[in-house]
Design a protein around this motif. Structure first.
Motif, PDB file in Angstrom:
ATOM      1  N   TYR A 206      23.351  51.564  51.278  1.00  0.00           N
ATOM      2  CA  TYR A 206      23.603  52.814  50.557  1.00  0.00           C
ATOM      3  C   TYR A 206      23.567  54.010  51.511  1.00  0.00           C
ATOM      4  CZ  TYR A 206      23.246  56.346  46.882  1.00  0.00           C
ATOM      5  OH  TYR A 206      23.464  57.430  46.064  1.00  0.00           O
ATOM      6  N   ARG A 207      22.569  54.032  52.379  1.00  0.00           N
ATOM      7  CA  ARG A 207      22.473  55.127  53.346  1.00  0.00           C
ATOM      8  C   ARG A 207      23.674  55.152  54.285  1.00  0.00           C
ATOM      9  NH1 ARG A 207      16.790  54.021  53.063  1.00  0.00           N
ATOM     10  NH2 ARG A 207      16.953  52.496  54.724  1.00  0.00           N
ATOM     11  N   ARG A 208      24.108  53.970  54.737  1.00  0.00           N
ATOM     12  CA  ARG A 208      25.263  53.900  55.638  1.00  0.00           C
ATOM     13  C   ARG A 208      26.532  54.370  54.948  1.00  0.00           C
ATOM     14  NH1 ARG A 208      25.624  48.369  58.646  1.00  0.00           N
ATOM     15  NH2 ARG A 208      27.201  49.515  59.788  1.00  0.00           N
ATOM     16  N   ILE A 209      26.672  54.031  53.675  1.00  0.00           N
ATOM     17  CA  ILE A 209      27.835  54.482  52.912  1.00  0.00           C
ATOM     18  C   ILE A 209      27.825  56.003  52.803  1.00  0.00           C
ATOM     19  CG2 ILE A 209      28.846  54.529  50.596  1.00  0.00           C
ATOM     20  CD1 ILE A 209      28.082  51.534  50.389  1.00  0.00           C
ATOM     21  N   LEU A 210      26.666  56.572  52.479  1.00  0.00           N
ATOM     22  CA  LEU A 210      26.573  58.026  52.360  1.00  0.00           C
ATOM     23  C   LEU A 210      26.820  58.726  53.702  1.00  0.00           C
ATOM     24  CD1 LEU A 210      23.597  58.540  49.885  1.00  0.00           C
ATOM     25  CD2 LEU A 210      26.059  58.646  49.425  1.00  0.00           C
TER      26      LEU A 210
ATOM     27  N   ASN B 142      37.634  66.465  53.484  1.00  0.00           N
ATOM     28  CA  ASN B 142      37.948  67.169  52.244  1.00  0.00           C
ATOM     29  C   ASN B 142      36.739  67.162  51.305  1.00  0.00           C
ATOM     30  OD1 ASN B 142      38.865  67.711  49.538  1.00  0.00           O
ATOM     31  ND2 ASN B 142      40.958  67.419  50.295  1.00  0.00           N
ATOM     32  N   ASP B 143      36.324  68.353  50.857  1.00  0.00           N
ATOM     33  CA  ASP B 143      35.135  68.482  50.005  1.00  0.00           C
ATOM     34  C   ASP B 143      35.276  67.730  48.689  1.00  0.00           C
ATOM     35  OD1 ASP B 143      33.774  70.032  51.819  1.00  0.00           O
ATOM     36  OD2 ASP B 143      34.350  71.935  50.907  1.00  0.00           O
ATOM     37  N   SER B 144      36.433  67.847  48.042  1.00  0.00           N
ATOM     38  CA  SER B 144      36.598  67.190  46.741  1.00  0.00           C
ATOM     39  C   SER B 144      36.616  65.668  46.891  1.00  0.00           C
ATOM     40  CB  SER B 144      37.864  67.677  46.032  1.00  0.00           C
ATOM     41  OG  SER B 144      39.008  67.364  46.789  1.00  0.00           O
ATOM     42  N   ASP B 145      37.224  65.171  47.971  1.00  0.00           N
ATOM     43  CA  ASP B 145      37.217  63.720  48.221  1.00  0.00           C
ATOM     44  C   ASP B 145      35.802  63.231  48.506  1.00  0.00           C
ATOM     45  OD1 ASP B 145      39.948  63.609  47.864  1.00  0.00           O
ATOM     46  OD2 ASP B 145      40.397  63.608  50.026  1.00  0.00           O
ATOM     47  N   ARG B 146      35.072  64.024  49.289  1.00  0.00           N
ATOM     48  CA  ARG B 146      33.697  63.661  49.630  1.00  0.00           C
ATOM     49  C   ARG B 146      32.829  63.590  48.378  1.00  0.00           C
ATOM     50  NH1 ARG B 146      33.202  66.889  53.783  1.00  0.00           N
ATOM     51  NH2 ARG B 146      32.445  68.652  52.568  1.00  0.00           N
ATOM     52  N   LYS B 147      32.980  64.571  47.482  1.00  0.00           N
ATOM     53  CA  LYS B 147      32.215  64.565  46.242  1.00  0.00           C
ATOM     54  C   LYS B 147      32.601  63.378  45.372  1.00  0.00           C
ATOM     55  CE  LYS B 147      31.056  67.318  42.146  1.00  0.00           C
ATOM     56  NZ  LYS B 147      30.526  66.151  41.529  1.00  0.00           N
ATOM     57  N   TYR B 148      33.898  63.083  45.280  1.00  0.00           N
ATOM     58  CA  TYR B 148      34.358  61.943  44.486  1.00  0.00           C
ATOM     59  C   TYR B 148      33.763  60.638  45.011  1.00  0.00           C
ATOM     60  CZ  TYR B 148      37.322  58.237  42.731  1.00  0.00           C
ATOM     61  OH  TYR B 148      37.765  57.066  42.165  1.00  0.00           O
ATOM     62  N   LEU B 149      33.822  60.429  46.321  1.00  0.00           N
ATOM     63  CA  LEU B 149      33.300  59.198  46.914  1.00  0.00           C
ATOM     64  C   LEU B 149      31.784  59.075  46.747  1.00  0.00           C
ATOM     65  CD1 LEU B 149      35.453  59.111  50.158  1.00  0.00           C
ATOM     66  CD2 LEU B 149      35.594  57.533  48.215  1.00  0.00           C
ATOM     67  N   LYS B 150      31.092  60.185  46.890  1.00  0.00           N
ATOM     68  CA  LYS B 150      29.633  60.181  46.727  1.00  0.00           C
ATOM     69  C   LYS B 150      29.262  59.819  45.288  1.00  0.00           C
ATOM     70  CE  LYS B 150      25.650  63.119  47.650  1.00  0.00           C
ATOM     71  NZ  LYS B 150      25.211  64.443  48.083  1.00  0.00           N
ATOM     72  N   ASP B 151      29.950  60.435  44.327  1.00  0.00           N
ATOM     73  CA  ASP B 151      29.699  60.119  42.914  1.00  0.00           C
ATOM     74  C   ASP B 151      30.049  58.666  42.602  1.00  0.00           C
ATOM     75  OD1 ASP B 151      28.862  62.718  42.517  1.00  0.00           O
ATOM     76  OD2 ASP B 151      30.770  63.382  41.644  1.00  0.00           O
TER      77      ASP B 151
ATOM     78  N   ARG C  38      27.332  56.359  44.078  1.00  0.00           N
ATOM     79  CA  ARG C  38      26.112  56.470  43.277  1.00  0.00           C
ATOM     80  C   ARG C  38      26.254  55.686  41.974  1.00  0.00           C
ATOM     81  NH1 ARG C  38      25.705  61.864  42.723  1.00  0.00           N
ATOM     82  NH2 ARG C  38      24.373  62.034  44.545  1.00  0.00           N
ATOM     83  N   GLU C  39      27.380  55.841  41.286  1.00  0.00           N
ATOM     84  CA  GLU C  39      27.594  55.136  40.024  1.00  0.00           C
ATOM     85  C   GLU C  39      27.690  53.626  40.218  1.00  0.00           C
ATOM     86  OE1 GLU C  39      27.312  56.252  36.933  1.00  0.00           O
ATOM     87  OE2 GLU C  39      26.711  58.111  37.915  1.00  0.00           O
ATOM     88  N   GLU C  40      28.325  53.188  41.292  1.00  0.00           N
ATOM     89  CA  GLU C  40      28.430  51.747  41.557  1.00  0.00           C
ATOM     90  C   GLU C  40      27.053  51.130  41.797  1.00  0.00           C
ATOM     91  OE1 GLU C  40      31.025  49.379  41.548  1.00  0.00           O
ATOM     92  OE2 GLU C  40      31.857  51.028  40.390  1.00  0.00           O
ATOM     93  N   PHE C  41      26.230  51.823  42.549  1.00  0.00           N
ATOM     94  CA  PHE C  41      24.893  51.288  42.813  1.00  0.00           C
ATOM     95  C   PHE C  41      24.044  51.295  41.545  1.00  0.00           C
ATOM     96  CE2 PHE C  41      26.087  51.346  47.169  1.00  0.00           C
ATOM     97  CZ  PHE C  41      25.249  50.447  47.796  1.00  0.00           C
ATOM     98  N   LYS C  42      24.188  52.337  40.730  1.00  0.00           N
ATOM     99  CA  LYS C  42      23.464  52.360  39.456  1.00  0.00           C
ATOM    100  C   LYS C  42      23.940  51.241  38.540  1.00  0.00           C
ATOM    101  CE  LYS C  42      22.313  57.258  39.112  1.00  0.00           C
ATOM    102  NZ  LYS C  42      22.571  58.501  38.355  1.00  0.00           N
ATOM    103  N   ARG C  43      25.269  51.051  38.489  1.00  0.00           N
ATOM    104  CA  ARG C  43      25.845  50.036  37.611  1.00  0.00           C
ATOM    105  C   ARG C  43      25.410  48.634  38.015  1.00  0.00           C
ATOM    106  NH1 ARG C  43      30.624  47.141  37.414  1.00  0.00           N
ATOM    107  NH2 ARG C  43      31.399  48.054  39.333  1.00  0.00           N
TER     108      ARG C  43
END
Length: 74
Positions: free
Chosen positions: A26-30, A38-47, A50-55
């Motif tokens: 998870y840390r390596r992915i982040l 790109n800020d919007s791409d970075r936010k999308y990937l981060k979200d 996070r959701e994949e790990f929660k799921r």
């Protein structure tokens, strides 16, 4: 047979090691996502991460070897 003195929620050694591997992944992915310009791409990937790990929080170990192979590519 003696009762265990450990609390019922205590992880086994194998579970502890797997948990550490997943947290490292998870840390390596982040860290990799932070390099996206790109800020919007970075936010999308981060979200998304996070959701994949929660799921998959309750996933069994059968999926972890696949995730660790992917982490080798990061």
């Amino acid at each position: 047979m003696a009762a265990s003195r450990l609390p019922p929620a205590t992880l086994t050694l194998k579970q502890f090691v797997r948990r550490q591997q997943v947290l490292l992944l998870y840390r390596r992915i982040l860290q990799t996502i932070r390099q996206v310009p790109n800020d919007s791409d970075r936010k999308y990937l981060k979200d998304w991460a996070r959701e994949e790990f929660k799921r998959n929080k309750s996933a069994t170990e059968e999926f972890l070897p696949q995730l660790l192979k992917i982490s080798a590519l990061i």
